[in-house]
Enzyme design. Structure first.
Site, PDB file in Angstrom:
ATOM      1  N   GLU A  54       0.919  -1.150  -0.232  1.00  0.00           N
ATOM      2  CA  GLU A  54       0.117  -0.012   0.042  1.00  0.00           C
ATOM      3  C   GLU A  54       0.918   1.247   0.082  1.00  0.00           C
ATOM      4  O   GLU A  54       0.605   2.335  -0.748  1.00  0.00           O
ATOM      5  CB  GLU A  54      -0.810  -0.010   1.248  1.00  0.00           C
ATOM      6  CG  GLU A  54      -2.011  -1.095   1.092  1.00  0.00           C
ATOM      7  CD  GLU A  54      -2.772  -0.894  -0.178  1.00  0.00           C
ATOM      8  OE1 GLU A  54      -3.088   0.509  -0.614  1.00  0.00           O
ATOM      9  OE2 GLU A  54      -3.431  -1.756  -0.560  1.00  0.00           O
ATOM     10  N   TYR A 137      -6.547   6.815   4.442  1.00  0.00           N
ATOM     11  CA  TYR A 137      -6.199   5.901   3.491  1.00  0.00           C
ATOM     12  C   TYR A 137      -5.711   4.425   3.912  1.00  0.00           C
ATOM     13  O   TYR A 137      -5.981   3.275   3.911  1.00  0.00           O
ATOM     14  CB  TYR A 137      -5.826   6.557   1.984  1.00  0.00           C
ATOM     15  CG  TYR A 137      -5.455   5.275   1.055  1.00  0.00           C
ATOM     16  CD1 TYR A 137      -6.617   4.611   0.339  1.00  0.00           C
ATOM     17  CD2 TYR A 137      -4.257   4.772   1.101  1.00  0.00           C
ATOM     18  CE1 TYR A 137      -6.333   3.605  -0.257  1.00  0.00           C
ATOM     19  CE2 TYR A 137      -4.262   3.792   0.038  1.00  0.00           C
ATOM     20  CZ  TYR A 137      -5.049   3.137  -0.359  1.00  0.00           C
ATOM     21  OH  TYR A 137      -4.920   1.830  -1.418  1.00  0.00           O
ATOM     22  N   ASP A 155      -9.087   6.458  -2.193  1.00  0.00           N
ATOM     23  CA  ASP A 155      -7.754   6.951  -2.843  1.00  0.00           C
ATOM     24  C   ASP A 155      -8.367   7.497  -4.173  1.00  0.00           C
ATOM     25  O   ASP A 155      -9.768   7.790  -4.479  1.00  0.00           O
ATOM     26  CB  ASP A 155      -6.866   5.947  -3.152  1.00  0.00           C
ATOM     27  CG  ASP A 155      -7.549   4.935  -4.199  1.00  0.00           C
ATOM     28  OD1 ASP A 155      -8.716   4.884  -4.520  1.00  0.00           O
ATOM     29  OD2 ASP A 155      -6.673   3.968  -4.557  1.00  0.00           O
ATOM     30  N   CYS A 216     -17.553   1.571 -19.839  1.00  0.00           N
ATOM     31  CA  CYS A 216     -19.109   1.508 -19.091  1.00  0.00           C
ATOM     32  C   CYS A 216     -19.679   0.130 -19.511  1.00  0.00           C
ATOM     33  O   CYS A 216     -20.259  -0.264 -18.774  1.00  0.00           O
ATOM     34  CB  CYS A 216     -19.859   2.744 -19.427  1.00  0.00           C
ATOM     35  SG  CYS A 216     -19.283   4.311 -18.692  1.00  0.00           S
ATOM     36  N   CYS A 225     -25.589   3.273 -11.528  1.00  0.00           N
ATOM     37  CA  CYS A 225     -24.448   4.413 -11.688  1.00  0.00           C
ATOM     38  C   CYS A 225     -25.478   5.575 -12.149  1.00  0.00           C
ATOM     39  O   CYS A 225     -26.003   5.529 -13.274  1.00  0.00           O
ATOM     40  CB  CYS A 225     -23.410   4.055 -12.728  1.00  0.00           C
ATOM     41  SG  CYS A 225     -22.130   5.457 -12.842  1.00  0.00           S
TER      42      CYS A 225
END
Length: 376
Positions: A54, A137, A155, A216, A225
């Site tokens: 990370e 985060y 993030d 998409c 969405c």
């Protein structure tokens, strides 16, 4: 306050309605199980290895991180090994990844984990936030992925996914927008497999819900969405306005003696904190050699004389346009310590190349040797 007003204030509607929340979680987790990339840190349950990934992934692409992560774990396989290592060794293993404050904080945090927690990384985001280098985060990522805590994270990838799913307005960095994104992440993460769900959000943003040309038609949550429904996918989130990089010029002392060059290690703070370099001092872009000599003399604690130029190395950093002006210098006395640096050392180019040095300074070292720096 009246009883009726108290009841109204305490019964707020959830930010993510259950009828929408559960399909979102189920579809993203199912998609993640089918489509996730096979990344090495996803094959381990070691909290230290997950934490390292990370930290390295901040501001750095996955393809770049993988070999660094593997080499770093070979050299420092445990928190205890990292904590016991000298900082210059840690910085040397980090060379090329940039953002060296990440490595310094990683090292400091490892030392605190050993001293305060017996070498075991804390398992909650709240405890992790007390360690150097852990922001909201990173704490959420490690707590959820390594320990299964339903801790949220946001993030850049997650912010983009949530901005489109929930049609969140506002530019990146806007406080109201950031608060809403974190509230949405907090509302979505509770449930089964919180670590995998957080990774699904990040993976989706990295591979499907991309900044440009989002896929998409392949999106598992397209029907949920709002941006897709309203034809606003290309509008959200708006592009971040980046400031022009600041110009920074360093006068670099190339001081040779009997086949060796003078190297200096900076104090452990600032842009190149803790790193080795050909001794350098910041100057203006058009600073004459006499002024550069004065700045270098102040940094080294001994008078120096400039004998000519060996070239200029230019590097584009994220926030700086860096110019390293290579100056051949000598002095009446060879210094062994200096007020502006933690340590001085006379090294052959081969010895110098193994030290913890920024990529920019390594390029400067190569350029200086190629230009004949060792020809005294």
């Amino acid at each position: 306050m009246s009883p009726s007003r108290k009841r109204k204030a305490s019964t707020s509607e959830p930010l993510v309605e259950p009828s929408r929340r559960e399909p979102l979680r189920a579809h993203l987790l199912g998609w993640y199980d089918r489509q996730k990339r096979d990344l090495p840190w996803r094959r381990t349950r070691d909290p230290y290895a997950i934490w390292l990934s990370e930290v390295m992934l901040q501001q750095t692409q996955v393809a770049t991180v993988i070999p660094y992560w593997e080499r770093f774990l070979q050299r420092f396989p445990t928190v205890e090994a990292l904590a016991a290592a000298p900082l210059p060794d840690v910085l040397a293993a980090w060379r090329g990844l940039g953002y060296y404050s990440r490595a310094r904080n990683l090292h400091r945090a490892a030392q605190e984990v050993v001293a305060r927690f017996g070498g075991k990384l804390p398992s909650t985001a709240a405890e992790l936030l007390c360690l150097p280098g852990f922001g909201r985060y990173t704490a959420g990522a490690v707590a959820s992925i390594a320990f299964g805590e339903p801790a949220p994270l946001v993030d850049g990838n997650v912010a983009r996914v949530l901005s489109r799913l929930f049609e969140v307005e506002g530019p990146p960095g806007d406080r109201a927008r950031e608060a809403r994104l974190w509230a949405l992440a907090t509302g979505l993460v509770p449930g089964e497999r919180p670590g995998d769900f957080n990774q699904a959000l990040m993976e989706h943003g990295a591979t499907v819900c991309r900044p440009d040309s989002p896929l998409c038609l392949l999106c598992p949550v397209r029907e949920e969405c709002l941006a897709y429904r309203h034809g606003r996918v290309d509008e959200l989130p708006p592009a971040k306005v980046r400031a022009a990089p600041k110009r920074m010029t360093l006068a670099v002392a190339v001081w040779a003696h009997e086949g060796r060059l003078l190297l200096a290690r900076r104090a452990e703070k600032g842009l190149f904190g803790g790193l080795w370099e050909l001794p350098a001092a910041e100057v203006d872009g058009e600073t004459p050699d006499t002024t550069s000599a004065t700045r270098l003399a102040e940094a080294l604690g001994t008078p120096v004389t400039v004998h000519g130029h060996l070239g200029t190395v230019r590097r584009q950093l994220t926030h700086r346009a860096l110019s390293l002006r290579l100056l051949r210098v000598t002095g009446s006395a060879r210094p062994s310590h200096a007020p502006a640096f933690r340590e001085l050392r006379w090294c052959t180019p081969e010895e110098a190349s193994s030290l913890g040095m920024s990529t920019a300074m390594h390029k400067a070292l190569e350029a200086a040797v190629t230009a004949g720096a060792l020809r005294e």
